[in-house]
Design an enzyme around this catalytic site. Structure first.
Site, PDB file in Angstrom:
ATOM      1  N   LYS A   1       0.757  -1.271   0.228  1.00 38.02           N
ATOM      2  CA  LYS A   1       0.132  -0.200  -0.166  1.00 38.02           C
ATOM      3  C   LYS A   1       1.219   1.185   0.046  1.00 38.02           C
ATOM      4  O   LYS A   1       0.387   1.500  -0.250  1.00 38.02           O
ATOM      5  CB  LYS A   1      -0.611  -0.095   1.264  1.00 38.02           C
ATOM      6  CG  LYS A   1      -2.234  -1.120   1.639  1.00 38.02           C
ATOM      7  CD  LYS A   1      -2.890  -0.677   2.017  1.00 38.02           C
ATOM      8  CE  LYS A   1      -3.840  -2.247   2.229  1.00 38.02           C
ATOM      9  NZ  LYS A   1      -4.585  -2.659   3.817  1.00 38.02           N
TER      10      LYS A   1
ATOM     11  N   GLN B   1      -5.333  -1.670  10.289  1.00 37.94           N
ATOM     12  CA  GLN B   1      -5.854  -3.249   8.353  1.00 37.94           C
ATOM     13  C   GLN B   1      -5.555  -3.874   9.542  1.00 37.94           C
ATOM     14  O   GLN B   1      -5.772  -4.419  11.245  1.00 37.94           O
ATOM     15  CB  GLN B   1      -3.259  -3.342   8.928  1.00 37.94           C
ATOM     16  CG  GLN B   1      -3.290  -5.096   8.260  1.00 37.94           C
ATOM     17  CD  GLN B   1      -3.931  -4.616   6.655  1.00 37.94           C
ATOM     18  OE1 GLN B   1      -3.688  -3.956   6.302  1.00 37.94           O
ATOM     19  NE2 GLN B   1      -4.376  -5.671   6.491  1.00 37.94           N
TER      20      GLN B   1
ATOM     21  N   ASP C   1     -11.314   2.596   4.072  1.00 40.28           N
ATOM     22  CA  ASP C   1     -11.508   1.735   3.341  1.00 40.28           C
ATOM     23  C   ASP C   1     -13.380   0.894   3.631  1.00 40.28           C
ATOM     24  O   ASP C   1     -13.088   0.160   3.435  1.00 40.28           O
ATOM     25  CB  ASP C   1     -11.643   0.322   4.695  1.00 40.28           C
ATOM     26  CG  ASP C   1     -10.456  -0.108   4.930  1.00 40.28           C
ATOM     27  OD1 ASP C   1     -10.379  -0.848   3.384  1.00 40.28           O
ATOM     28  OD2 ASP C   1      -9.979  -0.943   5.731  1.00 40.28           O
TER      29      ASP C   1
END
Ligand code: NAP
Length: 314
Positions: free
Chosen positions: A63, A107, A130
């Site tokens: 990422k 995460q 997200d």
């Protein structure tokens, strides 16, 4: 090349090349980033990684690299697996208030002593790239366009659109009802507009005769986490088959001792379908591309002064 039919056997499905589509999206993101930088705004993504899960660490590194390649600002915060709840929440609060950060991603999975729902709710909805915050889940289901859709299902929809698949009026059957893939996938496919307007059925572990539902699908999206579960007899001839699954299957002959397999029994299904995504190289590469796209969107909305709620629900 999006749907590469040239590689398919005479009677086989064309391949949807997720890596090629993801590359195109990342080029678009780099162009949009440049335009924002010209307005004095550099889109910034912060990723918080708690613990030392090897797969998560690899994913977080990719990422960061993808952000930098697109000309975006990237920050990674690494905390030990023992990090207390208050320390993690304090980092989220600081990132919520940081004007150089437009997207925040914590995460998953988190170590057991941390509550993922509490952490997700603490992220400002305006920076929740997200798309897991209840405000963004709500916006997706009511059709408001200034929220963020979760990256994997958004990537699937983008693959369908860019491969020229007609979704309007299509029978779309989704296997799996998780908050990360199945449910938002259903919301996206039934939403009005390009890539939507489908008639959606969602199947799960309590569905009676799942195969009968699958056989009705013009577009079948498998996201259940069971290797090669979808077999050729479950496919309507000419259907488009999207395989979200990523499963490790033991294979002593492979150097790693395992191979990756999707939820779809690829070769036999390919002989019945018209278009299909491979694993790897199908849906997988789209997730990071959509994360970058969401971050640029967040930066643009914030730069334009959109009246999006910036407070968290905590
Ligand atoms: P998940 O949270 O475990 O959800 C699985 C869903 O499948 C659940 O709704 C479950 O039903 C259903 N299911 C499981 N076994 C079933 C069966 N035998 N028959 C019918 N339904 C069944 O998984 P997820 O997070 O959605 O992920 C699904 C797959 O996609 C995994 O392989 C994952 O690795 C992959 N994935 C890939 C990406 C990517 O490409 N970037 C991103 C996310 C996930 P119940 O609700 O009834 O339990």
């Amino acid at each position: 090349m999006l749907a590469d039919r040239s590689q398919a056997p005479a009677a086989g499905a064309g391949l949807i090349d997720g890596a090629a589509v993801a590359r195109q999206i990342r080029e678009d993101v780099a162009r949009d980033t440049k335009a924002l930088v010209g307005r004095g705004v550099t889109p910034g993504l912060a990723v918080v990684l708690v613990g030392d899960d090897a797969a998560s660490a690899v994913y977080v590194r990719s990422k960061g690299k993808a952000c930098e390649e697109a000309g975006m600002h990237s920050v990674t915060i690494r905390l030990p697996a023992t990090a207390p709840r208050d320390e993690l929440l304090a980092h989220v609060d600081r990132l919520n208030a940081d004007p150089a950060i437009h997207g925040i991603l914590v995460q998953m999975p988190l170590p057991k002593h941390l509550d993922p729902d509490e952490v997700i709710r603490r992220i400002s909805p305006a920076k929740d790239v997200d798309g897991f915050h209840p405000v963004n889940v709500g916006k997706l289901s009511t059709g408001e366009r200034d929220g963020f859709a979760p990256c994997t299902p958004a990537g699937v929809q983008e693959l369908l659109v860019r491969s020229g698949v007609e979704t309007r009026g299509a029978e779309c059957v989704i296997l799996g009802r998780s908050n990360i893939v199945g449910k938002p996938m259903a919301a996206l496919m039934m939403r009005q507009g390009p890539g939507g307007d489908a008639t959606v059925t969602v199947c799960h572990s309590r569905t009676r005769d799942l195969a009968a539902h699958a056989r009705r699908a013009d577009i079948l999206i498998a996201a259940i986490g069971r290797a090669r579960f979808v077999t050729a007899d479950m496919i309507k001839p000419g259907a488009v088959v999207i395989d979200v699954g990523i499963n490790r299957v033991e294979d002593p002959s492979s150097p790693r001792g395992y191979v990756l397999a999707g939820d779809v029994d690829f070769e036999p299904v390919r002989r019945v379908a018209s278009l299909i995504t491979p694993v790897p190289g199908g849906v997988g590469p789209m997730t990071i591309a959509m994360l970058l796209q969401n971050t640029v969107k967040a930066a643009r909305l914030i730069a334009d002064g959109a009246p999006t709620a910036v407070r968290s629900l905590a």
